[in-house]
Scaffold this motif. Structure first.
Motif, short mmCIF file in Angstrom:
data_model
loop_
_atom_site.label_atom_id
_atom_site.label_comp_id
_atom_site.label_asym_id
_atom_site.label_seq_id
_atom_site.Cartn_x
_atom_site.Cartn_y
_atom_site.Cartn_z
N ALA A 51 -23.25 -92.10 -92.76
CA ALA A 51 -23.18 -92.96 -91.57
C ALA A 51 -21.75 -93.46 -91.36
CB ALA A 51 -24.13 -94.14 -91.75
N GLY A 52 -21.25 -93.31 -90.14
CA GLY A 52 -19.89 -93.71 -89.84
C GLY A 52 -19.36 -92.92 -88.66
N PRO A 53 -18.03 -92.77 -88.55
CA PRO A 53 -17.43 -92.10 -87.39
C PRO A 53 -17.92 -90.65 -87.20
CG PRO A 53 -15.74 -93.19 -88.70
CD PRO A 53 -17.01 -93.30 -89.48
N LEU A 54 -18.31 -89.99 -88.30
CA LEU A 54 -18.75 -88.59 -88.17
C LEU A 54 -20.18 -88.46 -87.67
CD1 LEU A 54 -17.15 -87.17 -91.45
CD2 LEU A 54 -16.49 -86.57 -89.10
N SER A 55 -20.89 -89.57 -87.58
CA SER A 55 -22.30 -89.50 -87.16
C SER A 55 -22.45 -88.85 -85.79
CB SER A 55 -22.93 -90.90 -87.15
OG SER A 55 -22.92 -91.44 -88.46
N VAL A 56 -21.41 -88.94 -84.94
CA VAL A 56 -21.50 -88.30 -83.62
C VAL A 56 -21.59 -86.78 -83.73
CG1 VAL A 56 -20.29 -90.14 -82.39
CG2 VAL A 56 -18.97 -88.22 -83.30
N GLU A 57 -21.19 -86.24 -84.89
CA GLU A 57 -21.28 -84.79 -85.09
C GLU A 57 -22.62 -84.36 -85.71
OE1 GLU A 57 -17.93 -82.81 -86.93
OE2 GLU A 57 -16.53 -84.33 -86.18
N ASN A 58 -23.50 -85.31 -86.00
CA ASN A 58 -24.80 -84.94 -86.60
C ASN A 58 -25.55 -84.00 -85.67
OD1 ASN A 58 -24.14 -86.68 -88.65
ND2 ASN A 58 -25.70 -88.23 -88.16
N THR A 59 -26.12 -82.97 -86.25
CA THR A 59 -26.84 -81.96 -85.47
C THR A 59 -28.21 -81.75 -86.09
OG1 THR A 59 -24.69 -80.86 -85.32
CG2 THR A 59 -26.59 -79.67 -84.44
N ALA A 60 -29.23 -81.94 -85.29
CA ALA A 60 -30.60 -81.77 -85.80
C ALA A 60 -30.95 -80.28 -85.88
CB ALA A 60 -31.58 -82.49 -84.89
N GLY A 61 -31.89 -79.96 -86.73
CA GLY A 61 -32.36 -78.58 -86.86
C GLY A 61 -33.59 -78.54 -87.75
N LEU A 62 -34.05 -77.33 -87.99
CA LEU A 62 -35.27 -77.12 -88.77
C LEU A 62 -35.16 -77.72 -90.17
CD1 LEU A 62 -38.02 -75.59 -89.24
CD2 LEU A 62 -36.64 -73.62 -89.96
N ILE A 63 -36.12 -78.54 -90.54
CA ILE A 63 -36.28 -78.98 -91.93
C ILE A 63 -37.42 -78.12 -92.48
CG2 ILE A 63 -36.73 -80.91 -93.50
CD1 ILE A 63 -34.24 -81.36 -91.70
N TYR A 64 -37.03 -77.07 -93.19
CA TYR A 64 -38.00 -76.05 -93.61
C TYR A 64 -38.85 -76.52 -94.79
CZ TYR A 64 -39.42 -71.99 -96.36
OH TYR A 64 -40.13 -71.10 -97.12
N ARG A 65 -40.14 -76.25 -94.71
CA ARG A 65 -41.03 -76.43 -95.86
C ARG A 65 -41.88 -75.18 -95.99
NH1 ARG A 65 -37.85 -79.53 -97.16
NH2 ARG A 65 -37.93 -81.80 -97.10
N VAL A 66 -42.14 -74.76 -97.22
CA VAL A 66 -42.98 -73.59 -97.48
C VAL A 66 -44.37 -73.81 -96.89
CG1 VAL A 66 -44.08 -72.27 -99.34
CG2 VAL A 66 -41.68 -72.94 -99.54
N SER A 67 -44.94 -72.78 -96.31
CA SER A 67 -46.27 -72.89 -95.71
C SER A 67 -47.34 -73.07 -96.79
CB SER A 67 -46.58 -71.62 -94.91
OG SER A 67 -46.73 -70.53 -95.79
N ALA A 68 -48.41 -73.71 -96.41
CA ALA A 68 -49.54 -73.90 -97.34
C ALA A 68 -50.04 -72.54 -97.84
CB ALA A 68 -50.65 -74.67 -96.63
N ALA A 69 -50.03 -71.56 -96.94
CA ALA A 69 -50.56 -70.23 -97.29
C ALA A 69 -49.77 -69.55 -98.39
CB ALA A 69 -50.59 -69.35 -96.04
#
Lengths: 199, 192
Positions: free
Chosen positions: A109-127
């Motif tokens: 958290a700080g000046p670089l927070s403007v560069e935060n980029t969301a994306g897939l938070i991968y989790r293994v499938s139940a299967a």
């Protein structure tokens, strides 16, 4: 022990070619990239990270990169493993689910927070969980983090691996394996692109 | 351990510390096998290297790969631009620690400290002149997943005056930092 240089093989560098001559001028780098590969995939001691686990993680990581020649090499390595056939279908299903583009993630958290980029938070499938087992489930989730959003890594991710049965030494080798593959696939891709530009 | 960490929140050329999230080997437990893995015995003082030396064979091979890619300047790319490739890759991947070390080296060897600082402050799109822009752009394209490096990057590098041996140095330097960044970012954190 394999004597074939894996980067040369995967990049299609022929003995006597211009790129072979350039690589020969960095012989220590060439030989030690190969030794890195051998120490990860033909280790002295696999007690903290089994050969089947190494092959499964590598097939997953290279599948996520989508470089077909390199992905095929590591998929074949997994298939050739005693435990490989059982794992391969689950790994391929997880590659299909995990595909995205990076790097993305958050900064402290700080000046670089403007560069935060969301994306897939991968989790293994139940299967896939029962086929992979608790150690590989944790490993694949962590490998995806390292491939696509390394700047999101936190101490809690180390705890998740420890809780899944990974030792401190196993975590170091596992991290080296994923990070090394990130290097290897880029050298192969870069050299292939340069060779094609000269063809 | 986290109580002692004061993490930096911006990219900097200052010297930073680094604190491991898992257990390095105690210095007293190191054997000759471990010292071979460390390559330089003085690295036994570093928490980072005492962590990585849990797998000494990989560490030894990795260290020797690193040294040749960055320090073998008998020919190929000047040292400053190898460091620029490392700093740009680290900036793009978000490794504040690696970027600090290699931005500092890039400044030292290039004498262009303000341009290097603009890479850190503005990011990888900062305009640093044709030759550095080509090196930064190629490094960033290589760091992307899926890899975005293509014929246009080769053409840019050639237009900027790089020969094939120098382009290979860019490829090796940028690729290597995709290895280094992932270790530094995931096994611990930087500290001011």
């Amino acid at each position: 022990m394999s004597t074939q240089d894996i980067i040369d093989t995967l990049a299609g560098i022929e003995p006597g070619s211009a790129l072979d001559a350039i690589r020969a001028r960095r012989l220590q780098a060439r030989e030690n990239a190969q030794k890195s590969y051998l120490s990860l995939f033909e280790p002295i001691d696999a007690s903290d990270f089994s050969l089947a686990e190494r092959a499964a993680v590598a097939a997953f990581v290279m599948g996520l990169h989508g470089e077909s020649a390199v992905a095929a090499f590591y998929r074949d390595k997994l298939a050739a493993n005693a435990d490989g056939a059982r794992l391969l279908a689950a790994i391929e299903a997880e590659i299909a689910r995990g595909g995205t583009s990076g790097p993305y993630g958050s900064y402290p958290a700080g000046p670089l927070s403007v560069e935060n980029t969301a994306g897939l938070i991968y989790r293994v499938s139940a299967a896939s969980k029962s086929a992979l087992g608790i150690r590989l489930v944790a490993a694949l989730e962590h490998a995806h983090l390292l491939v696509f959003r390394p700047r999101d890594a936190a101490s809690a991710d180390m705890k998740a691996l420890l809780d899944a049965g990974w030792s401190n030494t196993g975590i170091v080798t596992f991290s080296q394996l994923v990070a090394f593959l990130s290097f290897q696939v880029r050298v192969v891709s870069g050299l292939r692109t340069l060779a094609a530009a000269n063809a | 351990m986290s109580a002692t960490v004061n993490p930096p929140v911006v990219f900097t050329q200052d010297e930073l510390g680094w604190v491991s999230w898992i257990d390095p080997l105690p210095e007293a437990d190191l054997t000759e096998r471990h010292y071979a893995g460390l390559v330089d015995r003085a690295r036994a003082k570093s928490e980072y290297f005492r962590l990585l030396v849990r797998d000494p064979e990989v560490l030894e091979a990795r260290t020797k790969t690193d040294k040749d890619i960055f320090y073998n300047v008998a020919d190929g790319l000047p040292r400053a631009e190898r460091e620029l490739a490392a700093a740009a890759t680290s900036r793009y991947n978000g490794c504040i620690y690696c970027a600090s070390v290699h931005a500092r080296f890039a400044s030292t060897y290039s004498k262009r400290r303000e341009d290097v600082q603009r890479l850190l402050d503005e990011g990888v799109k900062a305009d640093l002149g044709e030759r550095w822009n080509a090196v930064v752009k190629a490094s960033v394209a290589l760091a992307a997943t899926p890899i975005a490096f293509g014929p246009d990057n080769i053409a840019d590098l050639r237009r900027a005056g790089l020969e094939d041996a120098e382009i290979v140095d860019v490829i090796n330097g940028a690729s290597f930092f995709n290895w280094a960044n992932r270790l530094m970012l995931s096994l611990g954190e930087p500290s001011k």
